[in-house]
Design a protein around this motif. Structure first.
Motif, PDB file in Angstrom:
ATOM      1  N   GLU A 255       0.837  -1.208   0.000  1.00 48.94           N
ATOM      2  CA  GLU A 255       0.000   0.000   0.000  1.00 48.94           C
ATOM      3  C   GLU A 255       0.871   1.257   0.000  1.00 48.94           C
ATOM      4  O   GLU A 255       0.613   2.201  -0.760  1.00 48.94           O
ATOM      5  CB  GLU A 255      -0.926  -0.002   1.218  1.00 48.94           C
ATOM      6  CG  GLU A 255      -1.982  -1.095   1.220  1.00 48.94           C
ATOM      7  CD  GLU A 255      -1.432  -2.454   1.613  1.00 48.94           C
ATOM      8  OE1 GLU A 255      -2.111  -3.467   1.351  1.00 48.94           O
ATOM      9  OE2 GLU A 255      -0.305  -2.505   2.147  1.00 48.94           O
ATOM     10  N   ASN A 256       1.913   1.284   0.857  1.00 51.38           N
ATOM     11  CA  ASN A 256       2.787   2.453   0.901  1.00 51.38           C
ATOM     12  C   ASN A 256       3.562   2.619  -0.397  1.00 51.38           C
ATOM     13  O   ASN A 256       3.760   3.745  -0.874  1.00 51.38           O
ATOM     14  CB  ASN A 256       3.763   2.353   2.083  1.00 51.38           C
ATOM     15  CG  ASN A 256       3.128   2.783   3.392  1.00 51.38           C
ATOM     16  OD1 ASN A 256       2.117   3.481   3.409  1.00 51.38           O
ATOM     17  ND2 ASN A 256       3.709   2.361   4.500  1.00 51.38           N
ATOM     18  N   ARG A 257       4.037   1.514  -0.968  1.00 46.65           N
ATOM     19  CA  ARG A 257       4.762   1.625  -2.227  1.00 46.65           C
ATOM     20  C   ARG A 257       3.861   2.186  -3.321  1.00 46.65           C
ATOM     21  O   ARG A 257       4.277   3.030  -4.116  1.00 46.65           O
ATOM     22  CB  ARG A 257       5.324   0.260  -2.639  1.00 46.65           C
ATOM     23  CG  ARG A 257       6.453  -0.231  -1.739  1.00 46.65           C
ATOM     24  CD  ARG A 257       7.194  -1.401  -2.346  1.00 46.65           C
ATOM     25  NE  ARG A 257       6.368  -2.592  -2.465  1.00 46.65           N
ATOM     26  CZ  ARG A 257       6.221  -3.507  -1.510  1.00 46.65           C
ATOM     27  NH1 ARG A 257       6.825  -3.324  -0.338  1.00 46.65           N
ATOM     28  NH2 ARG A 257       5.469  -4.560  -1.699  1.00 46.65           N
ATOM     29  N   GLN A 258       2.622   1.713  -3.360  1.00 44.34           N
ATOM     30  CA  GLN A 258       1.701   2.194  -4.382  1.00 44.34           C
ATOM     31  C   GLN A 258       1.366   3.674  -4.183  1.00 44.34           C
ATOM     32  O   GLN A 258       1.274   4.437  -5.138  1.00 44.34           O
ATOM     33  CB  GLN A 258       0.407   1.360  -4.347  1.00 44.34           C
ATOM     34  CG  GLN A 258      -0.481   1.559  -5.574  1.00 44.34           C
ATOM     35  CD  GLN A 258       0.203   1.104  -6.841  1.00 44.34           C
ATOM     36  OE1 GLN A 258       0.833   0.044  -6.862  1.00 44.34           O
ATOM     37  NE2 GLN A 258       0.111   1.889  -7.890  1.00 44.34           N
ATOM     38  N   ARG A 259       1.219   4.105  -2.932  1.00 49.43           N
ATOM     39  CA  ARG A 259       0.912   5.505  -2.651  1.00 49.43           C
ATOM     40  C   ARG A 259       2.056   6.424  -3.055  1.00 49.43           C
ATOM     41  O   ARG A 259       1.845   7.530  -3.529  1.00 49.43           O
ATOM     42  CB  ARG A 259       0.626   5.683  -1.153  1.00 49.43           C
ATOM     43  CG  ARG A 259      -0.702   5.111  -0.682  1.00 49.43           C
ATOM     44  CD  ARG A 259      -0.788   5.179   0.818  1.00 49.43           C
ATOM     45  NE  ARG A 259      -2.053   4.656   1.312  1.00 49.43           N
ATOM     46  CZ  ARG A 259      -2.328   4.459   2.597  1.00 49.43           C
ATOM     47  NH1 ARG A 259      -1.409   4.749   3.512  1.00 49.43           N
ATOM     48  NH2 ARG A 259      -3.499   3.982   2.964  1.00 49.43           N
ATOM     49  N   LEU A 260       3.298   5.951  -2.833  1.00 47.73           N
ATOM     50  CA  LEU A 260       4.452   6.793  -3.104  1.00 47.73           C
ATOM     51  C   LEU A 260       4.908   6.747  -4.559  1.00 47.73           C
ATOM     52  O   LEU A 260       5.722   7.579  -4.973  1.00 47.73           O
ATOM     53  CB  LEU A 260       5.621   6.370  -2.200  1.00 47.73           C
ATOM     54  CG  LEU A 260       5.432   6.605  -0.706  1.00 47.73           C
ATOM     55  CD1 LEU A 260       6.657   6.114   0.063  1.00 47.73           C
ATOM     56  CD2 LEU A 260       5.194   8.070  -0.408  1.00 47.73           C
ATOM     57  N   LEU A 261       4.410   5.780  -5.319  1.00 49.22           N
ATOM     58  CA  LEU A 261       4.862   5.607  -6.695  1.00 49.22           C
ATOM     59  C   LEU A 261       4.788   6.879  -7.531  1.00 49.22           C
ATOM     60  O   LEU A 261       5.776   7.252  -8.172  1.00 49.22           O
ATOM     61  CB  LEU A 261       4.071   4.472  -7.364  1.00 49.22           C
ATOM     62  CG  LEU A 261       4.359   4.244  -8.860  1.00 49.22           C
ATOM     63  CD1 LEU A 261       5.824   3.902  -9.071  1.00 49.22           C
ATOM     64  CD2 LEU A 261       3.468   3.151  -9.411  1.00 49.22           C
ATOM     65  N   PRO A 262       3.655   7.607  -7.568  1.00 52.24           N
ATOM     66  CA  PRO A 262       3.618   8.801  -8.429  1.00 52.24           C
ATOM     67  C   PRO A 262       4.613   9.866  -8.021  1.00 52.24           C
ATOM     68  O   PRO A 262       5.209  10.532  -8.867  1.00 52.24           O
ATOM     69  CB  PRO A 262       2.170   9.294  -8.296  1.00 52.24           C
ATOM     70  CG  PRO A 262       1.640   8.672  -7.052  1.00 52.24           C
ATOM     71  CD  PRO A 262       2.342   7.359  -6.923  1.00 52.24           C
ATOM     72  N   THR A 263       4.811  10.041  -6.706  1.00 49.86           N
ATOM     73  CA  THR A 263       5.756  11.060  -6.244  1.00 49.86           C
ATOM     74  C   THR A 263       7.193  10.648  -6.556  1.00 49.86           C
ATOM     75  O   THR A 263       8.020  11.469  -6.971  1.00 49.86           O
ATOM     76  CB  THR A 263       5.592  11.290  -4.740  1.00 49.86           C
ATOM     77  OG1 THR A 263       4.239  11.646  -4.469  1.00 49.86           O
ATOM     78  CG2 THR A 263       6.493  12.407  -4.257  1.00 49.86           C
ATOM     79  N   VAL A 264       7.512   9.377  -6.362  1.00 48.59           N
ATOM     80  CA  VAL A 264       8.849   8.888  -6.688  1.00 48.59           C
ATOM     81  C   VAL A 264       9.118   9.038  -8.179  1.00 48.59           C
ATOM     82  O   VAL A 264      10.205   9.475  -8.592  1.00 48.59           O
ATOM     83  CB  VAL A 264       8.999   7.421  -6.239  1.00 48.59           C
ATOM     84  CG1 VAL A 264      10.229   6.779  -6.876  1.00 48.59           C
ATOM     85  CG2 VAL A 264       9.107   7.344  -4.718  1.00 48.59           C
TER      86      VAL A 264
END
Length: 453
Positions: A97-106
């Motif tokens: 969940e955290n990886r998916q949330r941060l994907l666009p910002t990364v």
């Protein structure tokens, strides 16, 4: 290939030719599409948890393309490594969940990194291994970590050292590029310094706060809600134990990101009114709700508060540059070379000059070592630093395994009035930061960007 969202290709002659009638429109369309598409990823499951997890990237044999930025390529491995690095350094739970949330910002950060590196290359700016090792050392010092701790931490987590180096390189390159191409546009009028000093003196009887910031940018109107949502998610992670300085280094659009978001000691009136209003109500350790500022959304943390009072030498923080010249061991510098370096050092008049000598001589523990108090330094060095004026180079100090030359670049006394030079430098940094942000926005608008996730 995973192609859940894919903008129009940019490799056709019509897209590449600057004389093409549709080139300008294509640039605008692609940039708008990539930003809308990247931000939209936050609510969808585009990459499987296995593909985004640490062990999977190590087994990936084919380098898939995540995005193309002008002539530069961002691979899927780049995205995976940056996601993993973010989790490790910020102490966020490494969950799907955290990886998916941060994907666009990364992904957006990696795109901006490409633009920064391309601009530095255009200006013939280089980043040396000494620059990288110095930046890593400052991170360790800022987090009170022993030398080598960062690399060991990455190894234990299964990440290569290059993951951190690839994050630091564009930051350093961009700072050098700003100095090379934008610094000459910065000029602070004497009247500006006068006004700032009057304001600071008027606030001397007020408490001072040590403040850190994390700024989520809003560069287009349609990014407003996504940026606000990201800011809110980061607050949740911070309140669940994530490290503010690490998240600021990863995600903040402000130049203070390199210092973990640290703004230093401030009094009322030094920051924007909307930020002043919030931090005056906060206690040490508190994290604010998202604050809408001119450039986006700011998250704020007050780390300490000092009441008005007399200056205490133990409170003074010194920004120091040094030449650390080993005299023993495998890295020892010969007596002849040591004498030559020390002779050059005595002729310098600025920290930049001293850092240049460190760079040319290849002294990895030298250069800008950040902001430290006397108690953080070896006794012999502390005694030397205490007796130096700003910009004055010391005589060589002998340690058991090295000779050291130090210079005080600036000092920050939280209970004293800053000097006129310190105020001038602060105003120059603020103006340079605004110019840098404007230049990066221009590069985004002009870029041909193709996201292939």
């Amino acid at each position: 290939m995973i192609t859940m969202w894919h903008s129009a290709p940019i490799t056709s002659s019509s897209a590449r030719s600057p004389k093409s009638k549709g080139c300008s429109a294509l640039r605008t369309t692609l940039l708008a599409s990539v930003m809308r598409g990247a931000l939209a990823l936050a609510g969808t499951t585009l990459l499987s948890p296995a593909l985004l997890s640490g062990p999977a990237y190590a087994q990936q044999q084919v380098q898939r393309i995540a995005a193309v930025v002008n002539e530069g390529v961002i691979s899927l491995r780049d995205v995976q490594e940056r996601l993993a690095l973010t989790m490790i350094t910020s102490a966020m739970p490494n969950t799907p969940e955290n990886r998916q949330r941060l994907l666009p910002t990364v992904l957006r950060t990696l795109i901006d990194d490409q633009l920064r590196l391309q601009e530095a290359e255009r200006l013939k700016i280089t980043v040396t291994e000494s620059d990288i090792s110095g930046a890593m050392r400052r991170i360790e010092e800022g987090n009170r970590m022993a030398p080598g701790t960062l690399e060991a931490m990455l190894q234990r987590s299964g990440l290569p050292l290059s993951a951190l180096q690839n994050q630091l390189r564009p930051q350093i390159a961009w700072a050098k590029a700003a100095q090379a191409s934008l610094r000459r546009q910065v000029y602070v009028q004497p009247e500006e310094v006068d006004a700032a000093l009057v304001q600071i003196e008027a606030m001397q009887d007020q408490p001072k706060r040590r403040v850190s910031e994390l700024v989520i940018p809003v560069n287009q109107p349609d990014q407003e809600s996504q940026a606000r949502d990201l800011a809110q998610r980061l607050i949740e992670e911070l309140r669940n134990g994530a490290q503010f300085s690490a998240l600021a280094q990863q995600f903040s659009a402000s130049t203070t990101a390199r210092q973990g978001g640290d703004l230093g000691w401030v009094t009322g009136g030094q920051l924007s009114p909307e930020i002043d209003e919030v931090i005056t109500q906060m206690q040490p350790g508190q994290i604010s709700n998202p604050v809408r500022v001119a450039s986006g959304y700011a998250l704020l943390m007050v780390t300490d508060i000092r009441q008005p009072g007399a200056s205490n030498p133990a409170d003074v923080a010194y920004r120091i540059s040094q030449l650390y010249i080993p005299t023993n061991g495998s890295a020892a510098v010969s007596a002849q070379n040591r004498a030559q370096i020390l002779q050059q050092a005595q002729a310098v008049t600025s920290c930049d000059d001293l850092n240049s000598i460190a760079d040319k001589a290849g002294l990895p523990s030298s250069g800008d070592i950040g902001q430290l108090k006397l108690a953080d330094l070896p006794p012999a060095i502390a005694q030397t630093v205490a007796g130096l004026k700003d910009g004055q180079v010391s005589q060589p100090v002998s340690l058991p395994d090295a000779q050291v030359v130090v210079m005080v670049c600036e000092r920050n006394d939280p209970n004293g009035l800053p000097s006129r030079d310190e105020v001038t430098q602060r105003l120059e940094r603020e103006k340079l930061e605004r110019l840098s942000e404007r230049r990066l926005r221009d590069l985004r608008r002009q870029a041909l960007i193709d996201v292939r996730l």
